[in-house]
Design a protein around this motif. Structure first.
Motif, PDB file in Angstrom:
ATOM      1  N   SER A   1      -3.139  -9.430   3.743  1.00  0.00           N
ATOM      2  CA  SER A   1      -1.685  -9.427   3.915  1.00  0.00           C
ATOM      3  C   SER A   1      -1.165  -7.995   4.012  1.00  0.00           C
ATOM      4  N   PHE A   2      -1.752  -7.098   3.211  1.00  0.00           N
ATOM      5  CA  PHE A   2      -1.373  -5.686   3.261  1.00  0.00           C
ATOM      6  C   PHE A   2      -1.699  -5.093   4.621  1.00  0.00           C
ATOM      7  N   GLN A   3      -2.884  -5.404   5.114  1.00  0.00           N
ATOM      8  CA  GLN A   3      -3.286  -4.873   6.414  1.00  0.00           C
ATOM      9  C   GLN A   3      -2.300  -5.314   7.501  1.00  0.00           C
ATOM     10  N   GLU A   4      -1.915  -6.560   7.448  1.00  0.00           N
ATOM     11  CA  GLU A   4      -0.958  -7.072   8.431  1.00  0.00           C
ATOM     12  C   GLU A   4       0.401  -6.386   8.264  1.00  0.00           C
ATOM     13  N   GLN A   5       0.821  -6.215   7.022  1.00  0.00           N
ATOM     14  CA  GLN A   5       2.117  -5.600   6.744  1.00  0.00           C
ATOM     15  C   GLN A   5       2.195  -4.169   7.255  1.00  0.00           C
ATOM     16  N   PHE A   6       1.092  -3.439   7.126  1.00  0.00           N
ATOM     17  CA  PHE A   6       1.102  -2.028   7.477  1.00  0.00           C
ATOM     18  C   PHE A   6       0.489  -1.735   8.839  1.00  0.00           C
ATOM     19  N   GLY A   7       0.295  -2.771   9.660  1.00  0.00           N
ATOM     20  CA  GLY A   7      -0.104  -2.535  11.041  1.00  0.00           C
ATOM     21  C   GLY A   7      -1.581  -2.560  11.328  1.00  0.00           C
ATOM     22  N   GLY A   8      -2.365  -3.220  10.473  1.00  0.00           N
ATOM     23  CA  GLY A   8      -3.791  -3.342  10.734  1.00  0.00           C
ATOM     24  C   GLY A   8      -4.643  -2.477   9.822  1.00  0.00           C
ATOM     25  N   GLU A   9      -5.954  -2.686   9.898  1.00  0.00           N
ATOM     26  CA  GLU A   9      -6.889  -2.003   9.007  1.00  0.00           C
ATOM     27  C   GLU A   9      -6.843  -0.491   9.183  1.00  0.00           C
ATOM     28  N   GLU A  10      -6.860  -0.034  10.425  1.00  0.00           N
ATOM     29  CA  GLU A  10      -6.876   1.411  10.672  1.00  0.00           C
ATOM     30  C   GLU A  10      -5.609   2.072  10.147  1.00  0.00           C
ATOM     31  N   ALA A  11      -4.457   1.440  10.419  1.00  0.00           N
ATOM     32  CA  ALA A  11      -3.188   2.010   9.964  1.00  0.00           C
ATOM     33  C   ALA A  11      -3.128   2.049   8.443  1.00  0.00           C
ATOM     34  N   LEU A  12      -3.585   0.970   7.791  1.00  0.00           N
ATOM     35  CA  LEU A  12      -3.577   0.934   6.331  1.00  0.00           C
ATOM     36  C   LEU A  12      -4.483   2.011   5.753  1.00  0.00           C
ATOM     37  N   ASN A  13      -5.662   2.197   6.353  1.00  0.00           N
ATOM     38  CA  ASN A  13      -6.577   3.236   5.876  1.00  0.00           C
ATOM     39  C   ASN A  13      -5.959   4.622   5.995  1.00  0.00           C
ATOM     40  N   GLU A  14      -5.245   4.865   7.085  1.00  0.00           N
ATOM     41  CA  GLU A  14      -4.603   6.158   7.283  1.00  0.00           C
ATOM     42  C   GLU A  14      -3.522   6.400   6.229  1.00  0.00           C
ATOM     43  N   ILE A  15      -2.749   5.365   5.937  1.00  0.00           N
ATOM     44  CA  ILE A  15      -1.693   5.500   4.936  1.00  0.00           C
ATOM     45  C   ILE A  15      -2.290   5.709   3.551  1.00  0.00           C
ATOM     46  N   MET A  16      -3.358   4.957   3.231  1.00  0.00           N
ATOM     47  CA  MET A  16      -4.008   5.137   1.938  1.00  0.00           C
ATOM     48  C   MET A  16      -4.554   6.554   1.803  1.00  0.00           C
ATOM     49  N   GLU A  17      -5.162   7.054   2.862  1.00  0.00           N
ATOM     50  CA  GLU A  17      -5.711   8.415   2.825  1.00  0.00           C
ATOM     51  C   GLU A  17      -4.611   9.438   2.603  1.00  0.00           C
ATOM     52  N   ALA A  18      -3.469   9.242   3.287  1.00  0.00           N
ATOM     53  CA  ALA A  18      -2.331  10.156   3.130  1.00  0.00           C
ATOM     54  C   ALA A  18      -1.779  10.118   1.712  1.00  0.00           C
ATOM     55  N   GLN A  19      -1.880   8.935   1.060  1.00  0.00           N
ATOM     56  CA  GLN A  19      -1.367   8.783  -0.304  1.00  0.00           C
ATOM     57  C   GLN A  19      -2.426   9.080  -1.367  1.00  0.00           C
ATOM     58  N   GLY A  20      -3.616   9.487  -0.934  1.00  0.00           N
ATOM     59  CA  GLY A  20      -4.671   9.803  -1.887  1.00  0.00           C
ATOM     60  C   GLY A  20      -5.216   8.580  -2.608  1.00  0.00           C
ATOM     61  N   MET A  21      -5.261   7.449  -1.912  1.00  0.00           N
ATOM     62  CA  MET A  21      -5.712   6.200  -2.524  1.00  0.00           C
ATOM     63  C   MET A  21      -6.908   5.656  -1.757  1.00  0.00           C
ATOM     64  N   ASP A  22      -7.856   5.065  -2.476  1.00  0.00           N
ATOM     65  CA  ASP A  22      -8.990   4.445  -1.801  1.00  0.00           C
ATOM     66  C   ASP A  22      -8.911   2.927  -1.935  1.00  0.00           C
ATOM     67  N   GLN A  23      -9.772   2.235  -1.200  1.00  0.00           N
ATOM     68  CA  GLN A  23      -9.736   0.783  -1.164  1.00  0.00           C
ATOM     69  C   GLN A  23     -10.020   0.175  -2.534  1.00  0.00           C
ATOM     70  N   GLU A  24     -10.941   0.768  -3.266  1.00  0.00           N
ATOM     71  CA  GLU A  24     -11.274   0.246  -4.592  1.00  0.00           C
ATOM     72  C   GLU A  24     -10.064   0.270  -5.525  1.00  0.00           C
ATOM     73  N   THR A  25      -9.317   1.372  -5.488  1.00  0.00           N
ATOM     74  CA  THR A  25      -8.129   1.485  -6.329  1.00  0.00           C
ATOM     75  C   THR A  25      -7.082   0.457  -5.928  1.00  0.00           C
ATOM     76  N   LEU A  26      -6.887   0.315  -4.622  1.00  0.00           N
ATOM     77  CA  LEU A  26      -5.901  -0.644  -4.132  1.00  0.00           C
ATOM     78  C   LEU A  26      -6.275  -2.064  -4.562  1.00  0.00           C
ATOM     79  N   ARG A  27      -7.517  -2.430  -4.411  1.00  0.00           N
ATOM     80  CA  ARG A  27      -7.952  -3.775  -4.774  1.00  0.00           C
ATOM     81  C   ARG A  27      -7.837  -4.004  -6.285  1.00  0.00           C
ATOM     82  N   SER A  28      -8.101  -2.969  -7.069  1.00  0.00           N
ATOM     83  CA  SER A  28      -7.956  -3.078  -8.521  1.00  0.00           C
ATOM     84  C   SER A  28      -6.499  -3.323  -8.899  1.00  0.00           C
ATOM     85  N   GLN A  29      -5.590  -2.612  -8.244  1.00  0.00           N
ATOM     86  CA  GLN A  29      -4.179  -2.798  -8.529  1.00  0.00           C
ATOM     87  C   GLN A  29      -3.700  -4.166  -8.048  1.00  0.00           C
ATOM     88  N   MET A  30      -4.269  -4.633  -6.952  1.00  0.00           N
ATOM     89  CA  MET A  30      -3.935  -5.978  -6.479  1.00  0.00           C
ATOM     90  C   MET A  30      -4.382  -7.025  -7.491  1.00  0.00           C
TER      91      MET A  30
END
Length: 257
Positions: free
Chosen positions: A146-175
């Motif tokens: 749902s996050f990927q869709e909200q933020f424009g797809g996997e690539e876009a979400l990865n770019e935003i996470m990188e800009a915010q200093g966040m990795d996938q593991e952290t995001l999934r833990s918070q989810m």
């Protein structure tokens, strides 16, 4: 109701701020390409950008060291990393309400609200764990998609996470925490169907507001579903706030900043 939007500084807040910033930049670039600005407009844009940068710098000065312990809740330490993330969301909310979080009063308000938010978050997650609530991998996968869709797809979400200093593991833990949070809230503050009298009273309020602003009031049947959702939200929030006060009364809470 999704109470995490009110009480929890989960990843969605930080990512949304990052996405908004990217959208603003793209919008500005598009406008610049479509129309050549005048000297006055260029100066105004530069002044606005400088003011925004000064504001951002002033807000960042309120952050603490990431490894600093800012509070303990029932023995669980809350570090500056979590505090800084929540602080950014609080500061943004204050700005949206027309308040300046960089004044002495605003900074104190931001700190107080951030600490209170972190206490609420921690207490509820602690109780959710005690109650045995868990987030399955399937539930986390669904939320992540749902996050990927909200933020424009996997690539876009990865770019935003990188800009915010966040990795996938952290995001999934918070989810996972977010999912457990919702499960516990639905248990202790279940939705209550409002009465017809409550719906009618709420409808009369919005009708009066519409008339005062010179607008035509919608028919009750057109807004009934929204009214029910709004009243459910209010009732659940009242229940949850009362429950939180009980949790706080029994908890060992120490704030250290």
């Amino acid at each position: 109701m999704n109470f995490k939007k009110i009480f929890l500084p989960f990843a969605a807040g930080a990512l949304a701020l990052g996405l908004a910033a990217c959208s603003d930049d793209e919008s500005a670039n598009t406008e610049a390409e479509n129309e050549e600005p005048t000297a006055e407009e260029e100066q105004a844009a530069e002044d606005q950008q400088a003011a925004a940068e000064d504001m951002q710098a002033a807000m960042e000065e309120q952050q603490v060291a990431e490894d600093e312990v800012v509070a303990t809740i029932n023995g669980e330490e809350i570090t500056g990393e979590a505090y800084n993330s929540a602080l950014a969301s609080t500061q943004s909310n204050l700005q949206q309400m027309g308040q300046d979080p960089t004044t002495e009063e605003g900074a104190e308000q931001a700190k107080t609200q951030t600490l209170d938010l972190l206490v609420n978050q921690t207490l509820i997650i602690q109780k959710a764990d005690e109650a045995g609530h868990e987030a399955t991998e399937e539930e986390i996968d669904k939320e992540y998609a749902s996050f990927q869709e909200q933020f424009g797809g996997e690539e876009a979400l990865n770019e935003i996470m990188e800009a915010q200093g966040m990795d996938q593991e952290t995001l999934r833990s918070q989810m996972a925490d977010s999912i457990k949070f919702d499960k516990y809230v639905n248990e202790v503050a279940p939705a209550e169907e409002p009465s017809d009298e409550e719906i009618q009273e709420f409808y009369e309020q919005i009708t009066a507001q519409a008339e005062q602003s010179g607008q035509e009031a919608p028919a009750l049947e057109d807004v009934r579903e929204d009214i029910v959702a709004n009243l459910n939200q209010q009732k659940q929030q009242e229940q949850l706030m009362a429950h939180l006060e009980e949790l706080k009364a029994d908890a060992e809470i120490e704030t250290l900043i």
